[in-house]
Each structure stands twice: as C-alpha cells, then as structure tokens.
Design a protein around this motif. Structure first.
Motif, short mmCIF file in Angstrom:
data_model
loop_
_atom_site.label_atom_id
_atom_site.label_comp_id
_atom_site.label_asym_id
_atom_site.label_seq_id
_atom_site.Cartn_x
_atom_site.Cartn_y
_atom_site.Cartn_z
N ASP A 24 39.01 13.16 72.57
CA ASP A 24 37.55 13.16 72.68
C ASP A 24 37.00 11.74 72.70
O ASP A 24 36.04 11.44 73.42
CB ASP A 24 36.93 13.94 71.52
CG ASP A 24 37.16 15.44 71.64
OD1 ASP A 24 37.52 15.89 72.75
OD2 ASP A 24 37.00 16.15 70.63
N LEU A 25 37.60 10.86 71.90
CA LEU A 25 37.14 9.47 71.87
C LEU A 25 37.45 8.75 73.18
O LEU A 25 36.68 7.89 73.62
CB LEU A 25 37.78 8.73 70.70
CG LEU A 25 37.36 9.21 69.30
CD1 LEU A 25 38.14 8.46 68.23
CD2 LEU A 25 35.86 9.04 69.08
N MET A 26 38.56 9.11 73.82
CA MET A 26 38.88 8.54 75.13
C MET A 26 37.80 8.90 76.15
O MET A 26 37.35 8.06 76.93
CB MET A 26 40.24 9.06 75.61
CG MET A 26 41.44 8.50 74.87
SD MET A 26 42.97 9.40 75.27
CE MET A 26 43.02 9.21 77.07
N GLN A 27 37.37 10.16 76.13
CA GLN A 27 36.33 10.60 77.06
C GLN A 27 34.99 9.96 76.74
O GLN A 27 34.25 9.57 77.65
CB GLN A 27 36.21 12.13 77.01
CG GLN A 27 37.42 12.86 77.59
CD GLN A 27 37.19 14.36 77.66
OE1 GLN A 27 36.58 14.95 76.78
NE2 GLN A 27 37.69 14.97 78.73
N LEU A 28 34.69 9.84 75.46
CA LEU A 28 33.41 9.27 75.05
C LEU A 28 33.29 7.81 75.47
O LEU A 28 32.22 7.37 75.92
CB LEU A 28 33.27 9.38 73.52
CG LEU A 28 32.03 8.73 72.90
CD1 LEU A 28 30.78 9.49 73.30
CD2 LEU A 28 32.17 8.68 71.38
N THR A 29 34.37 7.06 75.34
CA THR A 29 34.32 5.61 75.59
C THR A 29 34.93 5.20 76.93
O THR A 29 34.90 4.02 77.29
CB THR A 29 35.06 4.87 74.47
OG1 THR A 29 36.44 5.29 74.44
CG2 THR A 29 34.41 5.15 73.11
N ASN A 30 35.52 6.17 77.64
CA ASN A 30 36.15 5.90 78.93
C ASN A 30 37.23 4.82 78.81
O ASN A 30 37.29 3.87 79.60
CB ASN A 30 35.10 5.49 79.97
CG ASN A 30 35.65 5.53 81.39
OD1 ASN A 30 36.55 6.32 81.70
ND2 ASN A 30 35.12 4.67 82.26
N THR A 31 38.07 4.97 77.78
CA THR A 31 39.16 4.01 77.56
C THR A 31 40.46 4.77 77.33
O THR A 31 40.48 5.99 77.19
CB THR A 31 38.87 3.10 76.35
OG1 THR A 31 38.48 3.92 75.23
CG2 THR A 31 37.78 2.10 76.64
#
Length: 250
Positions: A24-31
C-alpha cells in the motif's frame, strides 16, 4: 517524490491506520519496495514507528508515555505548519501571549515578527531560543526542566502566571476527546497549561487531527475552555465538536 515528503506520508498513514503494509505504501508514494523498506527502517531507528513483517505499525503509547521533541518534530509537518500559520493570524499588535513548549505552537514563531510590541511568555526552552532568534520580546518562565519535552515546570511558574494577565494563550496537546477533554502525560505540564488558559482572555489549542480520541494521563482543560485549531476532521466529528467549542479547521 523527495525523501522527507515520502516519509511524512508514511508516518501520516501509520497514524491513521495503525498498521500499514509495504504494498500500500508503494502505491501511495509511487516508489519501490526497497525504498519503502529503507524508509521504514530509518523511521524505526528514529523511534517513530515499529517494523512488523510486511510493513509497520504505530508505536504503542501508554497514558504516561510521551515522544521526545525530536520525534514529534517529524510528525505531521505540513499540518502543523498550516495550523500554526492560522493561529499566528489571530495575534494582534501589543498582545501579551503565552506559547507552550509544543512543536506546533513553536511553528507559529516565523509568523509573529510582523507584530509590533508583542510580548511572549513561554515555558519552552526550544521555543524561547526560536523567539530570541526572531528578535521577539520574550519572558522565559523558570523552574524545573523536563528533558523529554524541553518544558519548564514547577511551583515557581504557577506562582508567576497567577499574577499575569494574557491576551491569548496557545497550547499544544497530546490528545483530545469528547469525554476526556484535552490531555497530556505529565501533571506538572498540565498544571501550567491549565493556568495559562485560565489567565488568558482567549485560549487556543493547536493540534492535528491524529490526536482525536487520544487520551493521556492528565487533563488540563475541557474542550469548551479553548478554541480548537486543527486540520480536517470527519464531518460528523466536526459537527459534534461544534456543539461544545469553536473550531477552526485549516
């Protein structure tokens, strides 16, 4: 996305959701996953969250626990800046105001230099230093220093404040709740906040919305005792709070 902003987003999600996963954090921050893992490791080393398998969770705070100043300064930076600017706009020339030792109240200082003949009372060591750098007239209240918050507390402060008349008092809080009111972990800091509110013509509590329904050991005021300046709360919560006190949402 720059590192600081990305980590602020991660901390914000942890505060809201309590537990977050890497995907979820990857999607949120696009990293990438590796970048998120490095961020989580660094934030854990700063004691801002706790790593768990596949993600991270918020720190478990007891009624008496309080994050150190350096930790609190890293939380909700953008919300604090907006709240602080809103609060600073309420100050007037010739005011005598009280700023407590909170990181959000300290963020008001860059916006205070424009006021003429302003006098600030504070029990915050870091706050006093920032006021001095801004060349703002300041009275530093003396007493016993709490190392965790850099706040000065004790009988000498309450004796002094009992003889002061303030135009406005600006407070931080560790939590606010319909039943518990405004709370903080330390009873001595609570006593200073309570008295400053009592001695002021107008009192304000500055806090981001993550503190809603957080309760700490010592109550320093009912919600009705001060105007609440915060960021966006759920509409239902704002409507309920508006029946108890004045709210300013940024």
């Amino acid at each position: 996305m720059i590192t600081e902003k990305r980590r602020q987003l991660i901390l914000h999600q942890v505060q809201i959701q309590t537990i977050v996963n890497i995907h979820d954090l990857m999607q949120l921050t696009n990293t990438s996953a590796s970048t998120i893992r490095r961020d989580l490791d660094e934030l854990e080393q700063q004691h801002l969250l706790c790593r768990v398998h596949g993600g991270a969770k918020a720190l478990d705070l007891t009624l008496q626990m309080e994050p150190k100043v350096a930790q609190r300064e890293q939380l909700h930076i953008f919300q604090k800046q907006a709240i602080a600017q809103c609060a600073a706009n309420l100050v007037q020339d010739d005011d005598v105001i009280f700023l407590d030792s909170g990181t959000t109240t300290r963020a008001m200082i860059p916006h205070l230099s424009r006021y003429h003949q302003l006098l600030v009372l504070t029990n915050g060591v870091d706050t006093a230093s920032c006021l001095a750098e801004a060349q703002i007239r300041t009275i530093v209240l003396g007493g016993q220093l709490r190392n965790s918050t850099k706040a000065v507390v004790g009988q000498s402060i309450t004796d002094y404040l009992n003889n002061c008349h303030l135009d406005r008092a600006f407070m931080g809080t560790n939590g606010f709740d319909f039943q518990a009111g405004y709370t903080t972990p330390d009873p001595e800091e609570s006593a200073v906040k309570r008295l400053a509110i009592r001695q002021a013509k107008k009192a304000y509590v500055l806090t981001d919305a993550s503190k809603y329904q957080q309760i700490r050991f010592s109550k320093f005021a009912d919600l009705s005792a001060a105007t609440l300046i915060t960021d966006q709360l759920p509409r239902s919560v704002s409507n309920q709070l508006a029946q108890l006190t004045q709210i300013m949402e940024v």
